[in-house]
Structures are given as C-alpha cells and as structure tokens.
Design an enzyme around this catalytic site. Structure first.
Site, PDB file in Angstrom:
ATOM      1  N   HIS A  74     -11.212  -4.867 -11.205  1.00  0.00           N
ATOM      2  CA  HIS A  74     -11.109  -3.617 -10.432  1.00  0.00           C
ATOM      3  C   HIS A  74     -11.073  -3.899  -8.928  1.00  0.00           C
ATOM      4  CE1 HIS A  74     -12.379  -1.582 -14.216  1.00  0.00           C
ATOM      5  NE2 HIS A  74     -13.144  -2.657 -14.324  1.00  0.00           N
ATOM      6  N   SER A 112       5.544  -9.969  15.057  1.00  0.00           N
ATOM      7  CA  SER A 112       5.904  -8.576  15.316  1.00  0.00           C
ATOM      8  C   SER A 112       6.591  -8.489  16.667  1.00  0.00           C
ATOM      9  CB  SER A 112       4.635  -7.727  15.316  1.00  0.00           C
ATOM     10  OG  SER A 112       4.824  -6.572  16.113  1.00  0.00           O
ATOM     11  N   LYS A 162       0.406 -10.670  15.805  1.00  0.00           N
ATOM     12  CA  LYS A 162       0.701 -10.549  14.381  1.00  0.00           C
ATOM     13  C   LYS A 162       1.295 -11.808  13.759  1.00  0.00           C
ATOM     14  CE  LYS A 162       0.351  -7.404  11.911  1.00  0.00           C
ATOM     15  NZ  LYS A 162       1.128  -6.179  11.776  1.00  0.00           N
ATOM     16  N   GLU A 185       5.859 -10.419   0.886  1.00  0.00           N
ATOM     17  CA  GLU A 185       6.146  -8.979   0.762  1.00  0.00           C
ATOM     18  C   GLU A 185       7.544  -8.757   0.189  1.00  0.00           C
ATOM     19  OE1 GLU A 185       5.026  -6.791   4.515  1.00  0.00           O
ATOM     20  OE2 GLU A 185       4.271  -8.777   5.004  1.00  0.00           O
TER      21      GLU A 185
END
Ligand code: ARG
Length: 457
Positions: free
Chosen positions: A156, A277, A283, A290
């Site tokens: 979970h 970024s 970043k 992804e």
C-alpha cells in the site's frame, strides 16, 4: 499512371483517394522482407517448373539489383504504386522488363504481405529477446552489489517490512524472465509460412509451399489457406506480450521516479538519463523513466487498435489488415528502445545505501519482528499481534520507536522478553533472518542470483 491491377478499370483515379489507400509511407519498412519473400517464391517457381530456369534467373538477378539499390538508398517509392509489394514489382520491371510479370504467378499480395510480416516480426522478436537478456544481466549485476543493502519494503506504499534492495531488483529480473519466455513462446507461431495460400484459396499451379518455407527459414507452414492470409494472432500475441513487458518497465519506472524524489532520495540516476528544467535551475528530472511509463500507453493502444481492427472481419483478407502495420512497427521500436534505456539507466544508477537503511530505522517496519519474537517465546501470534499493535500506538503518542522502549518496560508487559530482542529489531537482522525459500534473507537472495546467473549462461 496505369496501376499494376488496372486492367478492369477505366475510370480515372483521384490522387488524394489513392493516397488514402496507400501504405507505402510505412510498409517500406518491409522492403527487405518483400524482396526476400520474392526470391524464395521465384526459386520455388523454378523448382516446380512453373517458370523456366532462365526466366527465374533473370528475375533473381533483377531482385538482387533492386536489393542493392535498396541498400544504397537509391529506390524512390511512390504513392502511385500504393504499397511495398507493387513498388518492388515496379522496380523489378524497370530492371528486367516484362519477364518481371512472371514473379507474381501463383501468388497474391495477401500471402505476400503476411509472409513479409512474419519475416519481419521473427527477426525483431529475436532481437527483443536479446535486449531482454541484456537487461536481465544488468539487473543481476546490480542485485549482486546490493544483497545487503537494506530498504523499506512496501505494501500500500506504506513501510511494511525491511527487505534487501537486491531482492527488490531480482523481483524485476523474474518479471523480465517471464517476458522473455512469452516472447519465446510466440516464436513458433511467428515462424510459420503463409506463402502459397495465394489470395485465399490456394492455387491450381503445382507449387511447393514447403520448398519456399524452407528457403525462408520458416519451421512450419499454415495448414489452411484462408487462415494463412487472415491470421494476425501472431502480431496480437506480440503486442500483448509487449504490453505486459511495458507494464513491468512502467512499474519499475514509477518506482525509480519516486526513489529519485526529495522525499525518498534512494537512488540517483546518471545525468545521461536525466534532464533539467528551462526555468528551475536546480531541477534534475527522471525524464527517461517518465517517458517509458508514458510510452506504455501507446503500446497498449497498439494492442487494442489491432484487436479492434480484426474483431469484425469476415474471412479472408480485408483491406482493414493494412492497419496492422504501424502499430506493430511502433511497438517494436518502443520496446527495443525502452529496454535499452532501462538497461543503461539501471547500470549507471547510484544507490544511496545509507539513506535507504536509515529510512528503515525510523519507522515501525520491525513490528512483525517483535510479534514474531513474542510468538517464538510461546505467546500465540494473534495475541502477540495485539500487544505489538498497542505498543506501536503508545510509541506514536510518545514520539519514539519499538527499539527505544527500555527492556524493563518490555518485561513489565511480557516477562519473556530478553536483551536479545534489540538485535532482532534491527532491520539488518530482520532481513538477514528471512531464510524461508524465496524470501529476502541474504542467503536466499544470493541463491536467487546464483540461479539467475546459471540461467543466463
Ligand atoms: N498493402 C496491403 C496490406 O498491407 C497489401 C495487401 C493488399 N491486398 C489486397 N487484396 N488489396 O494489407
């Protein structure tokens, strides 16, 4: 321009409608296979004396020239010639003249295109299997470096019990092993020749299907000509196997993305697989992970697309089948590249071992350890569970952890508790002691890695 099939037509054709029906923009990826299939077919026509030796040789020489031009990027495909089959036949005609027209004896584009697809996918799936093996090797290597790296195991997405990071990596190894098995099990059905089914019903020419199948290296032939030209199961199977494989990669990527976050800080991906970024200078984004997660969607789409294309089709060939190609090409490319990226990303990933371990020390993931300890001292497990649950609750209220409770306090609640409890509560010991077969105990992970190395050899 006159069509190769233009005999019975006298109306003029409209370019934009021809373009809608054409597949050459994408099926040119099958050029090599189309020539290969034609070479086998013409050899069979000579072997069965359907055409003469001389005619056969002229066609073979012509096809070889077309192949050379293909290799040198000298072929200019045209929409007027609709698809790869008519384009190649036109090129052949340009090389050798009217005798080129004999190549299509006892053959249809329906068995021709199916043959091309089988040849293409066979080569690609074999390549994908190689890539899976390379990734499995990387996983085993990383797992071996991390047998004693302790991390929180989750259920979970909540800290559950500490585990070995090597064990976690080996779980992905197991998934990839099944993916490979599925790809391998697909092969016998890809490796089957539809050539000679002709349009749908076979032919009156005395062809030898086994001869052409052997020429092409196929290990079997379709038993039924209708099935041969209308079967796309072998592609559906590949797309479905690829969907499962991508789902595995996607789950792994999801974990990598979490692990790279400031909250987790379990791993660092190499700069090669990360991007920055344009506005936020600090970043470092796990873009490749992804993207693999995202591209899983298009592979599912390719599967659902082809299932939908085929679901209502009467036997045998229907032009709808032309829609089988782009999805297959897309999935092949996506799977090949995703596997290569995954292998590189995991091979170069830095593991923050201390941080992983630390995150198992300030939590209650040793609660099962305490309950098991009490159970081994004779307290029924359910009762032990209840006792530990209450202890956890009071720890949460006091802002401390199970390992912080002094021995005296433990003994007041359960007299059987002794000093040795504290070692049992350390996550290292908790992991080490899970000796049950296939568990996260170091000996078990080592055993799993040994088995994997044997399998990979
Ligand atoms: N381009 C077609 C395809 O990809 C080749 C087969 C065409 N056959 C036909 N009967 N129109 O499916």
């Amino acid at each position: 321009m006159k069509k190769l099939w233009g005999g019975r037509f006298d109306g003029k054709n409209e370019e934009w409608i021809d373009a809608f029906g054409a597949s050459i923009s994408f099926d040119q990826a099958l050029a090599k296979q189309d020539i290969q299939g034609s070479l086998a077919h013409v050899k069979m026509l000579v072997h069965t004396q359907i055409i003469s030796k001389e005619e056969g040789q002229t066609i073979i020489d012509g096809l070889i020239k077309v192949q050379e031009k293909l290799t040198n990027n000298e072929l200019i495909f045209t929409v007027q010639n609709e698809d790869i089959h008519l384009n190649i036949e036109t090129f052949l005609h340009e090389e050798i003249g009217p005798v080129a027209g004999k190549l299509h004896t006892a053959r249809s584009r329906n068995d021709q295109v199916a043959t091309d697809m089988h040849l293409y996918l066979k080569e690609k799936v074999e390549g994908i299997i190689e890539k899976i093996i390379e990734f499995r090797e990387v996983l085993v290597e990383k797992a071996e470096e991390n047998i004693e790296t302790i991390m929180p195991g989750y259920t979970h997405l909540q800290h559950a019990q500490p585990i070995s990071f090597g064990h976690h990596l080996m779980a992905y190894y197991q998934m990839l092993t099944r993916d490979q098995e599925r790809m391998e099990e697909n092969l016998p059905r890809i490796d089957r020749s539809p050539l000679g089914a002709a349009a749908l019903a076979g032919t009156t020419f005395p062809i030898d299907r086994k001869f052409s199948a052997k020429e092409l290296g196929f290990s079997s032939i379709y038993e039924n000509s209708l099935d041969a030209v209308s079967d796309r199961d072998f592609i559906l199977e590949f797309l479905s196997n690829s969907s499962i494989l991508m789902m595995h990669l996607s789950r792994f990527c999801e974990e990598l993305i979490l692990w790279c976050s400031h909250e987790f800080q379990f791993v660092q991906l190499s700069d090669t697989f990360s991007t920055g970024s344009s506005i936020m200078p600090q970043k470092k984004n796990p873009d490749m992970a992804e993207l693999i997660r995202g591209k899983t969607g298009r592979v599912y789409g390719d599967l659902i697309g082809l299932l939908t294309v085929t679901k209502g089709l009467p036997l045998a060939y229907n032009k709808d089948f032309q829609e089988d190609k782009e999805g297959m090409f897309d999935t092949v490319e996506t799977v090949e590249k995703s596997l290569a990226i995954m292998a590189g990303m995991i091979a170069t990933m830095q593991v923050n071992k201390e941080h992983m371990l630390e995150s198992t020390e300030k939590d209650f993931s040793n609660a099962t350890e305490l309950a098991d300890y009490l159970a081994t001292k004779g307290i029924p497990f359910r009762e032990a569970h209840e006792i530990v649950g209450k202890l956890v609750l009071s720890c949460i209220q006091n802002g401390n952890y199970l390992q912080d409770i002094p021995l005296k306090e433990y003994q007041e609640i359960v007299p059987v508790v002794e000093e040795d409890l504290y070692d049992k509560l350390s996550s290292y010991t908790a992991v080490k002691n899970r000796h049950s077969l296939g568990g996260t105990g170091f000996d078990q992970v080592k055993h799993q890695i040994e088995q994997a190395k044997k399998a990979l050899n």
